[in-house]
Design an enzyme around this catalytic site. Structure first.
Site, PDB file in Angstrom:
ATOM      1  N   ASP A 169       0.859  -1.171   0.000  1.00 10.14           N
ATOM      2  CA  ASP A 169       0.000   0.000   0.000  1.00 10.14           C
ATOM      3  C   ASP A 169       0.901   1.229   0.000  1.00 10.14           C
ATOM      4  O   ASP A 169       1.837   1.319   0.796  1.00 10.14           O
ATOM      5  CB  ASP A 169      -0.875  -0.019   1.264  1.00 10.14           C
ATOM      6  CG  ASP A 169      -2.267   0.540   1.016  1.00 10.14           C
ATOM      7  OD1 ASP A 169      -2.357   1.642   0.439  1.00 10.14           O
ATOM      8  OD2 ASP A 169      -3.243  -0.108   1.417  1.00 10.14           O
ATOM      9  N   ASP A 208      -3.065   4.705  -2.297  1.00  4.18           N
ATOM     10  CA  ASP A 208      -4.113   5.313  -1.494  1.00  4.18           C
ATOM     11  C   ASP A 208      -4.496   6.704  -2.033  1.00  4.18           C
ATOM     12  O   ASP A 208      -3.611   7.534  -2.269  1.00  4.18           O
ATOM     13  CB  ASP A 208      -3.576   5.455  -0.059  1.00  4.18           C
ATOM     14  CG  ASP A 208      -4.649   5.757   0.948  1.00  4.18           C
ATOM     15  OD1 ASP A 208      -5.535   4.914   1.148  1.00  4.18           O
ATOM     16  OD2 ASP A 208      -4.610   6.855   1.552  1.00  4.18           O
ATOM     17  N   GLU A 247      -6.331   4.093  -5.941  1.00  7.75           N
ATOM     18  CA  GLU A 247      -7.633   4.333  -5.309  1.00  7.75           C
ATOM     19  C   GLU A 247      -8.090   5.740  -5.693  1.00  7.75           C
ATOM     20  O   GLU A 247      -7.418   6.720  -5.371  1.00  7.75           O
ATOM     21  CB  GLU A 247      -7.522   4.213  -3.787  1.00  7.75           C
ATOM     22  CG  GLU A 247      -8.896   4.227  -3.121  1.00  7.75           C
ATOM     23  CD  GLU A 247      -8.882   4.684  -1.668  1.00  7.75           C
ATOM     24  OE1 GLU A 247      -9.802   4.328  -0.943  1.00  7.75           O
ATOM     25  OE2 GLU A 247      -7.951   5.419  -1.272  1.00  7.75           O
ATOM     26  N   HIS A 250     -11.167  -2.783   3.276  1.00  8.41           N
ATOM     27  CA  HIS A 250     -11.142  -2.471   4.716  1.00  8.41           C
ATOM     28  C   HIS A 250     -11.966  -1.229   5.059  1.00  8.41           C
ATOM     29  O   HIS A 250     -12.035  -0.860   6.224  1.00  8.41           O
ATOM     30  CB  HIS A 250      -9.691  -2.284   5.148  1.00  8.41           C
ATOM     31  CG  HIS A 250      -9.056  -1.111   4.444  1.00  8.41           C
ATOM     32  ND1 HIS A 250      -8.807  -1.100   3.079  1.00  8.41           N
ATOM     33  CD2 HIS A 250      -8.663   0.090   4.891  1.00  8.41           C
ATOM     34  CE1 HIS A 250      -8.279   0.055   2.741  1.00  8.41           C
ATOM     35  NE2 HIS A 250      -8.182   0.806   3.828  1.00  8.41           N
ATOM     36  N   ASP A 251     -12.535  -0.564   4.056  1.00  5.37           N
ATOM     37  CA  ASP A 251     -13.358   0.631   4.303  1.00  5.37           C
ATOM     38  C   ASP A 251     -14.841   0.372   4.077  1.00  5.37           C
ATOM     39  O   ASP A 251     -15.669   1.244   4.357  1.00  5.37           O
ATOM     40  CB  ASP A 251     -12.956   1.771   3.351  1.00  5.37           C
ATOM     41  CG  ASP A 251     -11.537   2.277   3.570  1.00  5.37           C
ATOM     42  OD1 ASP A 251     -11.025   2.152   4.692  1.00  5.37           O
ATOM     43  OD2 ASP A 251     -10.946   2.805   2.600  1.00  5.37           O
TER      44      ASP A 251
HETATM   45  O1  ISL Z   1     -15.709   7.025   0.089  1.00  9.67           O
HETATM   46  C1  ISL Z   1     -14.829   7.826   0.192  1.00  9.67           C
HETATM   47  C2  ISL Z   1     -14.817   9.007  -0.650  1.00  9.67           C
HETATM   48  O2  ISL Z   1     -15.862   8.979  -1.570  1.00  9.67           O
HETATM   49  C3  ISL Z   1     -13.815   7.578   1.223  1.00  9.67           C
HETATM   50  O3  ISL Z   1     -14.049   6.268   1.658  1.00  9.67           O
HETATM   51  C4  ISL Z   1     -12.375   7.663   0.776  1.00  9.67           C
HETATM   52  O4  ISL Z   1     -12.211   7.099  -0.459  1.00  9.67           O
HETATM   53  C5  ISL Z   1     -11.548   6.904   1.710  1.00  9.67           C
HETATM   54  O5  ISL Z   1     -11.710   7.387   2.985  1.00  9.67           O
HETATM   55  C6  ISL Z   1     -10.060   6.952   1.338  1.00  9.67           C
HETATM   56  O6  ISL Z   1      -9.553   5.789   1.848  1.00  9.67           O
HETATM   57  C7  ISL Z   1      -8.184   5.584   1.972  1.00  9.67           C
HETATM   58  O7  ISL Z   1      -7.494   6.658   2.562  1.00  9.67           O
HETATM   59  C8  ISL Z   1      -7.809   6.948   3.924  1.00  9.67           C
HETATM   60  C9  ISL Z   1      -7.827   5.695   4.810  1.00  9.67           C
HETATM   61  O8  ISL Z   1      -8.441   6.012   6.035  1.00  9.67           O
HETATM   62  C10 ISL Z   1      -8.574   4.555   4.159  1.00  9.67           C
HETATM   63  O9  ISL Z   1      -8.514   3.410   4.969  1.00  9.67           O
HETATM   64  C11 ISL Z   1      -7.960   4.339   2.819  1.00  9.67           C
HETATM   65  O10 ISL Z   1      -8.484   3.227   2.141  1.00  9.67           O
HETATM   66  C12 ISL Z   1      -6.736   7.879   4.407  1.00  9.67           C
HETATM   67  O11 ISL Z   1      -5.479   7.341   4.154  1.00  9.67           O
END
Ligand code: ISL
Ligand code: CA
Length: 563
Positions: free
Chosen positions: A104, A206, A265, A337-338
């Site tokens: 990551d 990320d 992402e 994980h989100d």
């Molecule tokens: O849905 C979102 C925006 O439309 C959010 O979920 C966003 O994409 C997300 O929070 C970003 O995620 C990533 O970066 C964050 C971290 O907390 C997440 O776990 C990671 O996947 C900050 O690094």
């Protein structure tokens, strides 16, 4: 019936990626947190599942404010997870199973405890001052702009020492890096090269589409009565994003002989731009994670639940399939994980848990693109039965809860949102067996284990040929051998049907037809079968329905025919 690929495509086009959230995967030293040795111990299980790539959520040195997405040293491992030697061993041992490791890469921001930021905040004339985004207060003493953070409150944090604000799109312990600065970019590319030289197979990047902000950082649109404006359109897919991604490609990947996997992402990316970004001719990324399909049941913000609508899902995924087409490349995911667990979100995690988990897996994996499986998805793991705010640990949830309390908002409605969409649903420990704490740890797990691990666990499913696990094994194996599944084109069928998800994939004279009953009821349909010489490739009831002009499908039944 399965054909050999007979082509020599880039490896990630016939691969399945398995995402590991190391903190919750397997704990070997009893401290309650999963670790790298735990991943090494479970390589046999992962090889048996058949996955080709492991993407590890961050294991670098980190104060763990956002569970490792706040990095204080990109070139070392947090002692919570192990050491660099453990990672070297993981890379080597995984390779023996033909499994690659993808790291990551979190470079939209670092931790505020990263030495770069410590230097940057030490004085206004420090050489690293410009590696982060600093602004003076407005003339009226206010914050530089009205943007709100993803994790509640303002994006600006005041620094007493140097009397300026710094920008953080996420938590205040995650200051944004300033990609306008060429020295910062050089340092990032050097770090990436160091990891590739160490043997990793690529990066999941990320929020990589947030690295180029609109110059001047103007205010975002703000509705009357709202405390903050919307900075998102001024940070996502910004003016220099293409340039930065191409530079990264040139500096890190272009000079290497092998192919690597890069997946960005990209919240808020549109399919047209994603096509450009993933077109190899443009030398940016191999694929992106888009968010359109996982937003269809969220209304005004992520906590606002809308009813699931199969027509919306089909229209979104179908559009991405045809739009990216032959030029770009899709990533395919339900979970990470989100996100909440898919079988609880869009399946039926009670009466039809196994059938609906198999249906969801089949529908996803038969799309065109590279599929991602999130740990436990291959077991049909479910959301956690949260009853109280004390059971949550995620800062996104806790910050929002505090905000609702502070504004005298509707706490019950917020709790419903957390139960449905809270990120801790995905983060409860992996279910290895039916013992206390699911075989995850001999200590106390950092987050409670789901009580249903006695019914849903790897030990039980590995021993049962009809399990969700074995179904995923078949899907993963097929992608490596079935050329139509990997490379066929895509046509949605039953586009306006609220219960049936159906599509064909075709390559030359061969084809696949998928029919799925996304409901708790029996359904009957008449249609014109695309082939009269098809045989059943995979199905989730003991007996498969024949392909015929009149077809009946039982609750959550899925079948794929091939000709
Ligand atoms: O849905 C979102 C925006 O439309 C959010 O979920 C966003 O994409 C997300 O929070 C970003 O995620 C990533 O970066 C964050 C971290 O907390 C997440 O776990 C990671 O996947 C900050 O690094
Ligand atoms: Ca541990």
């Amino acid at each position: 019936m399965t054909q050999s690929l007979g082509e020599n495509p880039v490896w990630w086009k016939t691969s399945t990626v398995y995402q590991i959230y190391p903190r919750s995967f397997a704990d070997t030293n009893g401290d309650g947190f999963g670790d790298v040795r735990g991943i090494i111990d479970r390589l046999g299980y992962l090889a048996h599942l058949g996955v080709d790539v492991l993407w590890l959520s961050p294991i670098y040195k980190s104060p763990q404010d956002d569970n490792g997405y706040d990095i204080s040293d990109y070139q070392d491992i947090d002692p919570l997870f192990g050491s660099l030697a453990d990672v070297d061993e993981l890379i080597a041992r995984a390779k023996e199973h033909n499994i690659r490791i993808v790291m990551d890469l979190v470079v939209n921001h670092s931790s505020d405890e990263h030495p770069w930021f410590v230097e940057s905040r030490s004085s206004k004339d420090n050489p690293k001052r410009d590696w982060y985004i600093w602004r003076p207060a407005r003339e009226d003493g206010g914050r530089p702009n009205n943007w709100s953070s993803f994790f509640s409150g303002s994006v600006w944090e005041w620094d007493e020492g140097t009397q300026e604000y710094f920008l953080h799109l996420f938590s205040k312990k995650q200051p944004d890096l300033n990609w306008e600065n060429p020295d910062l970019r050089r340092a990032v590319y050097d770090m990436m090269n160091w990891w590739l030289d160490r043997g990793v197979a690529g990066f999941r990047m990320d929020v990589i589409n947030l690295i180029s902000k609109v110059p001047g950082l103007p205010d975002g649109e703000q509705a009357p009565g709202d405390e903050f404006g919307n900075g998102f359109p001024l940070t996502a897919n910004g003016p220099r994003l293409t340039e930065f991604l191409q530079e990264m490609h040139r500096e890190v990947f272009a000079h290497r002989d092998e192919a690597f996997l890069t997946v960005g992402e990209c919240p808020g990316i549109r399919a047209e731009f994603a096509t450009e970004v993933t077109n190899p001719a443009n030398a940016m990324l191999d694929m992106v994670f888009q968010f359109e399909h996982v937003g269809i049941d969220q209304g005004n913000g992520k906590w606002d639940e809308l009813p699931f609508d199969l027509l919306k899902l089909k229209s979104s995924l179908g559009y991405w399939q045809t739009q990216l087409g032959e030029e770009g490349w899709n990533s395919l995911y339900w979970n990470n994980h989100d996100q909440p667990r898919i079988v609880s979100r869009w399946g039926n995690d009670a009466e039809y848990r196994e059938l609906s988990a198999k249906l969801l897996g089949t529908v996803l994996h038969f799309h065109r693109g590279t599929p991602y499986v999130y740990q436990g998805e291959e077991l049909g793991m479910t959301n956690f039965p949260f009853t109280s705010i004390d059971q949550f640990q995620d800062l996104e949830t806790l910050n929002h809860h505090r905000e609702v309390l502070g504004h005298n908002g509707d706490v019950n409605a917020a709790m419903n949102g957390f139960r449905k969409f809270g990120r801790d649903n995905a983060r409860t420990p992996m279910h290895w067996d039916g013992s206390v704490d699911a075989g995850f740890s001999r200590g106390t797990p950092w987050l409670a284990v789901n009580p249903n691990h006695q019914q849903i666990n790897a030990a039980q499913q590995v021993g049962d040929p009809n399990s969700v696990f074995h179904f995923y094994r078949r899907l993963i194996a097929l992608r490596k051998t079935d050329r139509v599944m990997a490379f066929g084109d895509f046509t949605m069928w039953f586009e306006h049907d609220p219960e049936v998800y159906g599509f064909t994939r075709r390559l030359d004279a061969e084809g696949l037809l998928l029919l799925a009953n996304w409901s708790n009821n029996d359904v009957h349909r008449t249609f014109e079968p695309p082939s009269d010489s098809a045989v059943t490739l995979i199905h989730n009831y003991p007996d498969a329905p024949a392909i015929a002009a009149e077809i009946s499908l039982r609750p959550w039944e899925v079948v794929v025919h091939r000709w």
